[in-house]
Design a protein around this motif. Structure first.
Motif, PDB file in Angstrom:
ATOM      1  N   SER A   1       0.940  -1.080  -0.066  1.00 28.15           N
ATOM      2  CA  SER A   1      -0.027   0.001   0.089  1.00 28.15           C
ATOM      3  C   SER A   1       0.906   1.239   0.019  1.00 28.15           C
ATOM      4  O   SER A   1       0.413   2.343  -0.402  1.00 28.15           O
ATOM      5  CB  SER A   1      -0.959  -0.046   1.260  1.00 28.15           C
ATOM      6  OG  SER A   1      -1.751  -1.130   1.294  1.00 28.15           O
ATOM      7  N   ALA A   2       2.162   1.039   0.314  1.00 22.47           N
ATOM      8  CA  ALA A   2       2.861   2.236   0.530  1.00 22.47           C
ATOM      9  C   ALA A   2       3.559   2.385  -0.843  1.00 22.47           C
ATOM     10  O   ALA A   2       3.632   3.787  -1.258  1.00 22.47           O
ATOM     11  CB  ALA A   2       4.174   2.149   1.590  1.00 22.47           C
ATOM     12  N   CYS A   3       4.268   1.420  -1.535  1.00 23.26           N
ATOM     13  CA  CYS A   3       5.012   1.878  -2.793  1.00 23.26           C
ATOM     14  C   CYS A   3       4.305   1.204  -4.041  1.00 23.26           C
ATOM     15  O   CYS A   3       4.587   1.624  -5.239  1.00 23.26           O
ATOM     16  CB  CYS A   3       6.224   1.589  -2.820  1.00 23.26           C
ATOM     17  SG  CYS A   3       6.594  -0.044  -2.509  1.00 23.26           S
ATOM     18  N   GLY A   4       3.185   0.664  -3.776  1.00 21.53           N
ATOM     19  CA  GLY A   4       2.507   0.134  -4.914  1.00 21.53           C
ATOM     20  C   GLY A   4       3.311  -1.491  -5.681  1.00 21.53           C
ATOM     21  O   GLY A   4       2.642  -1.850  -6.427  1.00 21.53           O
ATOM     22  N   GLU A   5       4.368  -1.534  -5.146  1.00 27.58           N
ATOM     23  CA  GLU A   5       5.050  -2.631  -5.450  1.00 27.58           C
ATOM     24  C   GLU A   5       4.106  -4.297  -5.188  1.00 27.58           C
ATOM     25  O   GLU A   5       3.412  -4.240  -4.312  1.00 27.58           O
ATOM     26  CB  GLU A   5       6.501  -3.080  -4.530  1.00 27.58           C
ATOM     27  CG  GLU A   5       6.938  -4.434  -4.944  1.00 27.58           C
ATOM     28  CD  GLU A   5       8.103  -4.130  -6.346  1.00 27.58           C
ATOM     29  OE1 GLU A   5       7.905  -2.990  -6.938  1.00 27.58           O
ATOM     30  OE2 GLU A   5       8.627  -5.232  -6.697  1.00 27.58           O
ATOM     31  N   THR A   6       4.180  -4.991  -6.479  1.00 30.84           N
ATOM     32  CA  THR A   6       3.699  -6.330  -6.377  1.00 30.84           C
ATOM     33  C   THR A   6       4.562  -7.407  -6.146  1.00 30.84           C
ATOM     34  O   THR A   6       5.529  -7.151  -6.760  1.00 30.84           O
ATOM     35  CB  THR A   6       2.810  -6.632  -7.456  1.00 30.84           C
ATOM     36  OG1 THR A   6       1.643  -5.591  -7.686  1.00 30.84           O
ATOM     37  CG2 THR A   6       1.888  -8.052  -7.410  1.00 30.84           C
ATOM     38  N   PHE A   7       4.294  -8.168  -4.981  1.00 30.38           N
ATOM     39  CA  PHE A   7       5.539  -9.011  -4.954  1.00 30.38           C
ATOM     40  C   PHE A   7       4.895 -10.467  -4.411  1.00 30.38           C
ATOM     41  O   PHE A   7       3.945 -10.477  -3.882  1.00 30.38           O
ATOM     42  CB  PHE A   7       6.511  -8.782  -3.891  1.00 30.38           C
ATOM     43  CG  PHE A   7       6.091  -8.057  -2.426  1.00 30.38           C
ATOM     44  CD1 PHE A   7       5.416  -7.181  -2.337  1.00 30.38           C
ATOM     45  CD2 PHE A   7       6.018  -9.180  -1.370  1.00 30.38           C
ATOM     46  CE1 PHE A   7       4.708  -6.658  -1.243  1.00 30.38           C
ATOM     47  CE2 PHE A   7       5.443  -8.850  -0.258  1.00 30.38           C
ATOM     48  CZ  PHE A   7       4.758  -7.652   0.092  1.00 30.38           C
ATOM     49  N   GLU A   8       5.688 -11.555  -4.727  1.00 26.74           N
ATOM     50  CA  GLU A   8       5.499 -12.828  -4.231  1.00 26.74           C
ATOM     51  C   GLU A   8       6.234 -13.057  -2.876  1.00 26.74           C
ATOM     52  O   GLU A   8       7.184 -12.775  -2.691  1.00 26.74           O
ATOM     53  CB  GLU A   8       5.883 -14.030  -5.306  1.00 26.74           C
ATOM     54  CG  GLU A   8       4.899 -14.192  -6.318  1.00 26.74           C
ATOM     55  CD  GLU A   8       5.449 -15.371  -7.302  1.00 26.74           C
ATOM     56  OE1 GLU A   8       6.612 -16.135  -6.815  1.00 26.74           O
ATOM     57  OE2 GLU A   8       4.717 -15.749  -8.275  1.00 26.74           O
ATOM     58  N   HIS A   9       5.678 -14.038  -2.199  1.00 24.82           N
ATOM     59  CA  HIS A   9       6.151 -14.056  -0.757  1.00 24.82           C
ATOM     60  C   HIS A   9       5.786 -15.668  -0.332  1.00 24.82           C
ATOM     61  O   HIS A   9       4.857 -16.282  -1.183  1.00 24.82           O
ATOM     62  CB  HIS A   9       6.025 -13.129   0.123  1.00 24.82           C
ATOM     63  CG  HIS A   9       4.313 -12.901   0.368  1.00 24.82           C
ATOM     64  ND1 HIS A   9       3.585 -13.755   1.145  1.00 24.82           N
ATOM     65  CD2 HIS A   9       3.517 -11.928  -0.196  1.00 24.82           C
ATOM     66  CE1 HIS A   9       2.300 -13.315   0.705  1.00 24.82           C
ATOM     67  NE2 HIS A   9       2.306 -12.170   0.045  1.00 24.82           N
TER      68      HIS A   9
ATOM     69  N   PRO B   1       9.277  -6.048  -0.077  1.00 25.57           N
ATOM     70  CA  PRO B   1      10.794  -6.070  -0.018  1.00 25.57           C
ATOM     71  C   PRO B   1      11.605  -4.999  -0.743  1.00 25.57           C
ATOM     72  O   PRO B   1      12.684  -4.682  -0.789  1.00 25.57           O
ATOM     73  CB  PRO B   1      10.966  -7.293  -1.182  1.00 25.57           C
ATOM     74  CG  PRO B   1       9.654  -7.345  -2.328  1.00 25.57           C
ATOM     75  CD  PRO B   1       8.515  -6.740  -1.177  1.00 25.57           C
ATOM     76  N   VAL B   2      10.715  -4.032  -1.130  1.00 28.45           N
ATOM     77  CA  VAL B   2      11.252  -2.524  -1.698  1.00 28.45           C
ATOM     78  C   VAL B   2      11.391  -1.771  -0.855  1.00 28.45           C
ATOM     79  O   VAL B   2      12.425  -1.075  -0.487  1.00 28.45           O
ATOM     80  CB  VAL B   2      10.230  -2.279  -2.953  1.00 28.45           C
ATOM     81  CG1 VAL B   2      10.849  -0.921  -3.116  1.00 28.45           C
ATOM     82  CG2 VAL B   2      10.440  -3.213  -4.163  1.00 28.45           C
ATOM     83  N   CYS B   3      10.205  -1.364   0.143  1.00 27.71           N
ATOM     84  CA  CYS B   3      10.347   0.011   1.113  1.00 27.71           C
ATOM     85  C   CYS B   3      10.260  -0.580   2.477  1.00 27.71           C
ATOM     86  O   CYS B   3      10.241  -0.167   3.222  1.00 27.71           O
ATOM     87  CB  CYS B   3       9.171   0.717   0.693  1.00 27.71           C
ATOM     88  SG  CYS B   3       7.557   0.052   1.085  1.00 27.71           S
TER      89      CYS B   3
ATOM     90  N   THR C   1       0.479  -4.176   3.511  1.00 25.20           N
ATOM     91  CA  THR C   1       0.392  -4.735   2.469  1.00 25.20           C
ATOM     92  C   THR C   1      -0.816  -5.487   2.383  1.00 25.20           C
ATOM     93  O   THR C   1      -1.427  -5.988   3.471  1.00 25.20           O
ATOM     94  CB  THR C   1       1.598  -6.072   2.061  1.00 25.20           C
ATOM     95  OG1 THR C   1       1.610  -6.890   2.843  1.00 25.20           O
ATOM     96  CG2 THR C   1       2.874  -5.168   1.969  1.00 25.20           C
ATOM     97  N   HIS C   2      -1.394  -5.890   1.128  1.00 27.50           N
ATOM     98  CA  HIS C   2      -2.590  -6.710   1.293  1.00 27.50           C
ATOM     99  C   HIS C   2      -2.554  -7.774  -0.015  1.00 27.50           C
ATOM    100  O   HIS C   2      -2.109  -7.492  -1.138  1.00 27.50           O
ATOM    101  CB  HIS C   2      -4.011  -6.100   1.075  1.00 27.50           C
ATOM    102  CG  HIS C   2      -4.047  -5.345  -0.106  1.00 27.50           C
ATOM    103  ND1 HIS C   2      -3.989  -4.048  -0.538  1.00 27.50           N
ATOM    104  CD2 HIS C   2      -4.790  -5.884  -1.376  1.00 27.50           C
ATOM    105  CE1 HIS C   2      -4.134  -3.659  -1.588  1.00 27.50           C
ATOM    106  NE2 HIS C   2      -4.931  -4.737  -2.213  1.00 27.50           N
ATOM    107  N   LEU C   3      -2.942  -9.079   0.348  1.00 30.56           N
ATOM    108  CA  LEU C   3      -2.935 -10.095  -0.342  1.00 30.56           C
ATOM    109  C   LEU C   3      -3.851 -10.108  -1.783  1.00 30.56           C
ATOM    110  O   LEU C   3      -4.885  -9.769  -1.656  1.00 30.56           O
ATOM    111  CB  LEU C   3      -3.539 -11.204   0.554  1.00 30.56           C
ATOM    112  CG  LEU C   3      -3.071 -12.581  -0.011  1.00 30.56           C
ATOM    113  CD1 LEU C   3      -1.439 -12.719   0.091  1.00 30.56           C
ATOM    114  CD2 LEU C   3      -3.516 -13.715   1.138  1.00 30.56           C
ATOM    115  N   VAL C   4      -3.158 -10.394  -3.072  1.00 28.68           N
ATOM    116  CA  VAL C   4      -4.062 -10.492  -3.999  1.00 28.68           C
ATOM    117  C   VAL C   4      -4.055 -11.859  -4.620  1.00 28.68           C
ATOM    118  O   VAL C   4      -4.857 -12.171  -5.578  1.00 28.68           O
ATOM    119  CB  VAL C   4      -3.576  -9.407  -4.989  1.00 28.68           C
ATOM    120  CG1 VAL C   4      -3.713  -7.978  -4.664  1.00 28.68           C
ATOM    121  CG2 VAL C   4      -2.101  -9.651  -5.491  1.00 28.68           C
TER     122      VAL C   4
END
Ligand SMILES: [Zn+2]
Length: 117
Positions: A75-83, A91-93, A98-101
Motif C-alpha cells: 500500500s505504501a509503494c505499490g510494489e507487487t511481490f510474491e512471498h 521487499p522494496v520499501c 500490504t494486502h494479499l491479491v
C-alpha cells in the motif's frame, strides 16, 4: 486435518458439475491452491484417495494440484511481490501495509470426464 473438508467440498462441486454434463465418470481434476490455504500436499492426496470412493463417479479420478505462491501489493509503494506464508513485508520499501491479491485460491482449473455413450 482440514484437507478432508477441502477435498469434500471440491468433490461436491466436481460430482455436481460432472452429473450436469452427463458424465459417466470423472477421469482427472486439475486444481489450483494458494499456499495461504495451508494445504499439506500429502494430507490432501490422502484425503482425495479416501473420499473419491464415496461416489462411483469419482472413484477412479486422479487429482493434480498446482500450488500457487501468495502475492501481495504494497500500500505504501505499490510494489507487487510474491512471498511465502510468513514473509508479508514489502521487499522494496519494508512496509508491512500490504494486502494479499493471490494465494488463498482453491479453484478447479479443469476436469476431464467421460460421457455416457
Ligand atoms: Zn513497498
Amino acid at each position: 486435518m482440514h484437507e478432508l473438508g477441502l477435498v469434500s467440498g471440491v468433490l461436491d462441486v466436481v460430482t455436481r458439475t460432472a452429473r450436469e454434463a452427463g458424465a459417466s465418470r470423472v477421469v482427472s481434476v486439475l486444481l489450483r491452491i494458494g499456499d495461504m490455504a495451508e494445504v499439506n500436499p500429502e494430507s490432501f492426496d490422502f484425503a482425495w484417495d479416501v473420499l473419491r470412493e464415496d461416489d462411483p463417479l469419482t472413484a477412479e479420478a486422479t487429482v493434480e494440484v498446482e500450488y500457487v505462491h501468495p502475492r501481495s501489493v504494497c500500500s505504501a509503494c505499490g510494489e507487487t511481490f510474491e512471498h511465502d506464508r510468513f514473509h508479508l513485508r514489502c521487499p522494496v520499501c519494508g512496509s508491512r501495509e500490504t494486502h494479499l491479491v493471490a494465494g488463498r485460491e482453491m479453484d478447479i482449473v479443469s476436469m476431464e470426464i467421460e460421457d455416457e455413450t
